[in-house]
Structures are given as structure tokens and as C-alpha cells.
Motif scaffolding. Sequence first.
Motif, PDB file in Angstrom:
ATOM      1  N   GLN A 123       2.976   6.162  11.351  1.00 31.77           N
ATOM      2  CA  GLN A 123       2.566   4.879  10.811  1.00 31.77           C
ATOM      3  C   GLN A 123       3.774   3.979  10.563  1.00 31.77           C
ATOM      4  OE1 GLN A 123      -0.672   3.499   8.989  1.00 31.77           O
ATOM      5  NE2 GLN A 123       0.798   2.153   9.949  1.00 31.77           N
ATOM      6  N   GLU A 163      -8.789  -1.494  -0.683  1.00 28.17           N
ATOM      7  CA  GLU A 163      -7.543  -1.775   0.012  1.00 28.17           C
ATOM      8  C   GLU A 163      -7.333  -3.288   0.121  1.00 28.17           C
ATOM      9  OE1 GLU A 163      -6.738   1.281   3.071  1.00 28.17           O
ATOM     10  OE2 GLU A 163      -6.885  -0.439   4.403  1.00 28.17           O
ATOM     11  N   LEU A 177      -4.339   2.131   8.054  1.00 26.58           N
ATOM     12  CA  LEU A 177      -4.263   3.212   7.066  1.00 26.58           C
ATOM     13  C   LEU A 177      -5.447   4.163   7.145  1.00 26.58           C
ATOM     14  CD1 LEU A 177      -3.045   1.131   3.977  1.00 26.58           C
ATOM     15  CD2 LEU A 177      -1.720   2.147   5.823  1.00 26.58           C
ATOM     16  N   SER A 178      -6.375   3.880   8.054  1.00 27.32           N
ATOM     17  CA  SER A 178      -7.631   4.632   8.010  1.00 27.32           C
ATOM     18  C   SER A 178      -7.461   6.096   8.389  1.00 27.32           C
ATOM     19  CB  SER A 178      -8.675   3.971   8.917  1.00 27.32           C
ATOM     20  OG  SER A 178      -8.211   3.946  10.241  1.00 27.32           O
ATOM     21  N   ARG A 187      -2.336   7.001   1.696  1.00 24.12           N
ATOM     22  CA  ARG A 187      -2.855   5.656   1.901  1.00 24.12           C
ATOM     23  C   ARG A 187      -2.433   4.757   0.743  1.00 24.12           C
ATOM     24  NH1 ARG A 187      -8.258   6.742   3.567  1.00 24.12           N
ATOM     25  NH2 ARG A 187      -9.138   6.206   1.569  1.00 24.12           N
ATOM     26  N   THR A 191      -9.570  -4.431   7.623  1.00 24.24           N
ATOM     27  CA  THR A 191     -10.013  -3.192   6.983  1.00 24.24           C
ATOM     28  C   THR A 191     -11.496  -3.269   6.636  1.00 24.24           C
ATOM     29  OG1 THR A 191      -9.609  -1.632   5.188  1.00 24.24           O
ATOM     30  CG2 THR A 191      -9.397  -3.952   4.653  1.00 24.24           C
ATOM     31  N   GLN A 202      -0.059   1.481   1.030  1.00 28.75           N
ATOM     32  CA  GLN A 202      -0.497   0.157   0.579  1.00 28.75           C
ATOM     33  C   GLN A 202       0.645  -0.555  -0.129  1.00 28.75           C
ATOM     34  OE1 GLN A 202      -4.014   0.640  -1.802  1.00 28.75           O
ATOM     35  NE2 GLN A 202      -5.245   1.340  -0.078  1.00 28.75           N
TER      36      GLN A 202
END
Lengths: 376, 273
Positions: A164, A220, A185-186, A193, A215, A197
Amino acid sequence: MADAALSPMKGTGLDEAEQGRDMVLVDRVTKEFGRGEQAVTALDAVSVRILENEFFTLLGPSGCGKTTLLRLIAGFELPTRGQILLDGQEIGHLPPYKRPVNTVFQSYALFPHMTVSQNIRFGLEMLRKPDAEIEQTTRAMLSLVRMEALANRRTDQLSGGQQQRVALARALAPRPKVLLLDEPLSALDLKLRKDMQIELKRLQNETGITFVFVTHDQEEALTMSDRVAVMQAGNILQIGAPKEIYNRPAKRFVADFIGDINIIDATLGNVTGAKGQVTLPGGASLTAYLSDSSISQGAVSIAFRPENLRLVAPDDAAASVIGQIENVVYFGSGSNVHVRLENGTTVVVRTSDSIGALDARTGVEIPEEHVQVLVD
Amino acid sequence: MVDLSFRRRRMQDLRKQPGFDQIAIACMFVLYAPIVVLVVFSFNDNRSVVRWTEFSFRWYAAAFGNDGIRNATLVSFQVAAFATFFSVIFATMAALATTRTPAFRGQTAAYAIINQPLMVPEIVTAVATLSFFAILKRLTGVTGIGYLMVAHTVFCIPFAYMPIRARLEDMNLSLEQAAADLYATPLRVFWRVTLPLLLPGIFAGAMLAFVVSLDDVIITLLVAGPGETTLPIYILGQIRRGITPEINAVSTLLLGLTLIFVTLFFFLGRKRT
């Protein structure tokens, strides 16, 4: 807070004073997939302005068109109708490699045949930057995402969180005017996560690049964004700051989609400006905010959040409605108390106080400043 | 839980069906016993291919010393190399055109046309090629091994196409989108991302094409001119005069080579993105 319904910039979440330079301007963009009879409208004349340096989130359930809008800005899809302006320039029909925007893909899409630093360099090499600059920027990006130690690793030897961060560094390295993030972030677990963030917010602050984030996770969206656009079925229902979206949902869908909320039937009486007289089931009356001045008198839906309610004695003058405690759901920092009103509707009250016994009669105080009359 | 045990039981059941082992063994025997016999007798120190006397490499030595075999091997490798190289290029282009473009009208027809050499009886293709080349030769006056090479290239294309296309279909489209997003023009996307990731598929396709070309009899028999005898054609010619262990030795070598290629194909095909 500013009264959204009366603001001249109504429905954009922008006050006159807050307006900055437009970075992305989506102007009545329609996207249809397929042809003729089988055509599916993914976006229906959507317009949105995204400002410079803004963390802007497209929020909605799957199939609402949020990813399509992102892909239109990136250039992976072309609009059926309408214009997309980037920093004042029409880009709607340029191929992706001619647009100064970069994307963080949901699947990361790291090049498996390259190392971490080769991945990060890729965009700079394609832009034919001088070698010294490529070296320097790559090193800066590696340190920005704290991946210096793994610069020469192959990407398939990285954990999800590391991949990521490489994807982020790769997309940020060419210093795009806009960074597009497609549910990045899923694929991460909850703990990671939350960390990411905060990390994303930090990166946005440090780089000053406009972020457009897609999203379906409302929490989130509220945590990270400067502004949020809530989408449904190819339309944008409401655009606003997280607080505005949460406290003053304009539509029933927005209210329902974001956070826990009670939506009950009521009757709207006299309307004065942005407020109206509402009669609750059981006869009590209060003055509530109207999400739209076009709402007409008669049967309406009103919404209020469980955490804004208070349990009171049934004979207390503050009791707006009266009912029976039907269920208590404990969740650590408090409990959700389900109160069944006489007309059969259930109202949920979030409280950390002591609660009456099951089946006991109770009053619920609904402070009128937290009540919103919804448009369906 | 219930579902799992049910599935496990069914899997066990299949192998416990009466006759499963026997049928499996019988199939293996029919498939491989002749090959084992061929290989064993290639090491026989005797002219006979049915009566074992003693172990020896003499037939291998004889094969290596045989000009006919040496020439045929050389021709086979030249033709196979040419056919592999060009069929892989065409197959790669076809695979890109059928997986990296939006669905187009006639896509199914395109698949069918690409795979046509697999479906049309080879003897039909062979006869057609023979008469077509005869016309070309009369019109142009050009002769030579080029005709054989072209014929091989054509029937190798579908074999090379299959693994290349499978690889492309496995490859995540978002990698190429990511490259385009990072300012790579379509040509640079191909050289920097698509091609490197496609290489295992291309190698696998090349192996397959090489083996298929090396193996071909029918088309080669009809198309090959004088001095263009490939190894299978040479073997066929020798057998007409009676089987010798020398042929066994050559066949065993060919088998060994094929095994190496097929093994490579298997491992390259298995390596995933």
C-alpha cells in the motif's frame, strides 16, 4: 455552525470565504456503458468542484458510480457527455498518460517484475526526468512512506500494508496535480486501516496535493475528508464537510447511509425559513431543521441520532415521546436502548447512564436542534 | 462441517470405485509400455528390436555417424527454429488483439480462424498447402526450404497462441492501466510492462511450437522438397526398409528432447504473476 439551507453555496459544503482555486471541475458528466437498449447509466449529469489541496471523498455503496467518476478523472473511461476540467484545462478526452493525475489502485497494481524503488521511479522515468532528479525524488518518496529499508525488495515479498505504501509513493513521486485513490484501504485489516487513515492524512498535509478518495466506508470518509460527496445510483446526493453531512443530512438516503440514525414518521406544520413545526407521534411538537425549503406540509420523515437523545421519566416535561423499553444492547462504552413507541415505531437511544428495566415505560427527550426533516 | 465431510467422502469414493486402479494402470500401460520397449531396445547390442542380448551404446554411435540422420536433424532444427520464432511473434500479436482490445464484432470468428489449423484435418491442410505452393512456385519460380518453413510457421501459430493468451488473460489489466497512469505511452506500456510479464507465456508458447514443428509428418511429407528431409520423414523412410535399433536410438533422443521442452513448458506455465 453555518446554516446550510440558507447558504448561497448551498449543497456544495463551501462558504463564500472558504472557496479556493478549483483543481477538478466535473461539469454535467454523464457516463453510459453499453449501447442502445442495454445502455446502463453509471453517472447521470454529475457536477462537482474539487479544490486545490483538498481531501475530497466520494462515498457511496457499490454501484453508485463513485469508481466510475474516479476512472473518468484518471482517463480509463471517457465521458459520454460533459466536461472534466483539471486546473482549468479540459482533460475529459485525453488518454491517461497525458493527464497530470496519478492513481492508487484498489489492488495496488504494483509491477511484480520490478523492485520497490523501480516501481517508484517508473513515472519519473516515463516523464524523462534527469537521472539526478529521479534518484533524489525516489529517495525522498521512500523516506516519505518509510520504506527505505526495503527499497530493493521485490514487491511480492511485501506485506499488504507495505505494498500500500509503495503504491502511494509510486503515485506521489511524479507530483501529480491530483492523487486519485480507489478504495485503497479495503484490503487491509482493521488495525492497519486505522493507521493508514492517519498516514494518508499526514501525506496529504505534507505534500499539499489534492486527494480524491473513493470509499464505501462512511467512517473512513468522515475521519479523513475535508469534504465528502455522498453518491447513489449515479447521482451526487449531498456534498459537504463531514460534520455537515453527519449532522444535517439532506436526504433520507444520506441520513440512513451515514452512522446510526432514527428515522420516524411525523407531520410538518408551519414552515418559517429553514425551520418547520413538526408534530411527533404522541402529539408533542418541536421546531426542526428542513433539509430543503421545498418540503411541503403534511406527512414527512424526520431524523435524529441516537447519541443526541436522552432517556427521561415518562411524566417529565422534557419527554418528547413516550414508549416501552424493548431491548438493551451493550457495546462497551455505553448501551443502545430500543424504545418502542405507542404507534409501533422503535427509537434507539445511546446512553451510558443507568437504564430502567425491560418493558418499563420511559420518556425520550429529542432536543429539537438535532432534528432534521428529510427529503426522500 | 457437514458439507466438508460430505465432500471429503465423495473424493475418497471416486478413487475407491471398483476398477479405478485397474483402469488407471491399464491406461498407463497402453500409453507408456511401447515407449519403454522402444527406449530399452535402443540400448540393445544386437540387430534385433525384439530379442534382448546385451547393453550397448552402439546404435547411438551409429546414429551420430549417419550422414542421413545428421542432415535430417539439421533440417528439422532449422525449420523448427524459424517456425517457432515467427509463429510466436504472430501468436503474441493475435493474443494481444484478442485480449487487450474492447470486445469487437466477430471476436468468436477470430478465435475460430486463429485455431483453425487445430481443427481442420491435417491431411486437408497438407494437400491444400501442397497445391497452393505448387502454384506459387510456378508463378514466381522461387523454390527452396522457405516453403516448408512457412508451412510450419502457420500450423505452429495456434499452439504458440494458447499459452500466450492464457497468460494475458491471467494478467491483471490494472498493471497496464497503472503504467499508462504513470505517463507511459501505449508502446512503452508494452515494452516495460506487458512484454516482461508475458515472457513466461511466450517461452511456453515457443516450447510448444518447437516440439510441434519437430514432430510434424503429414504436412512436411507433402510440402518438403528434395534435400529438405526432416527427422520424422527420415525415420519414416528408414522404417519402410525394416526397423533397426538405430531408429530406436534416434527416436529415444527425440523423445528426450521433447521431454525437456514439455517439462520447461510445464514449469514456465505454472509460474504465475
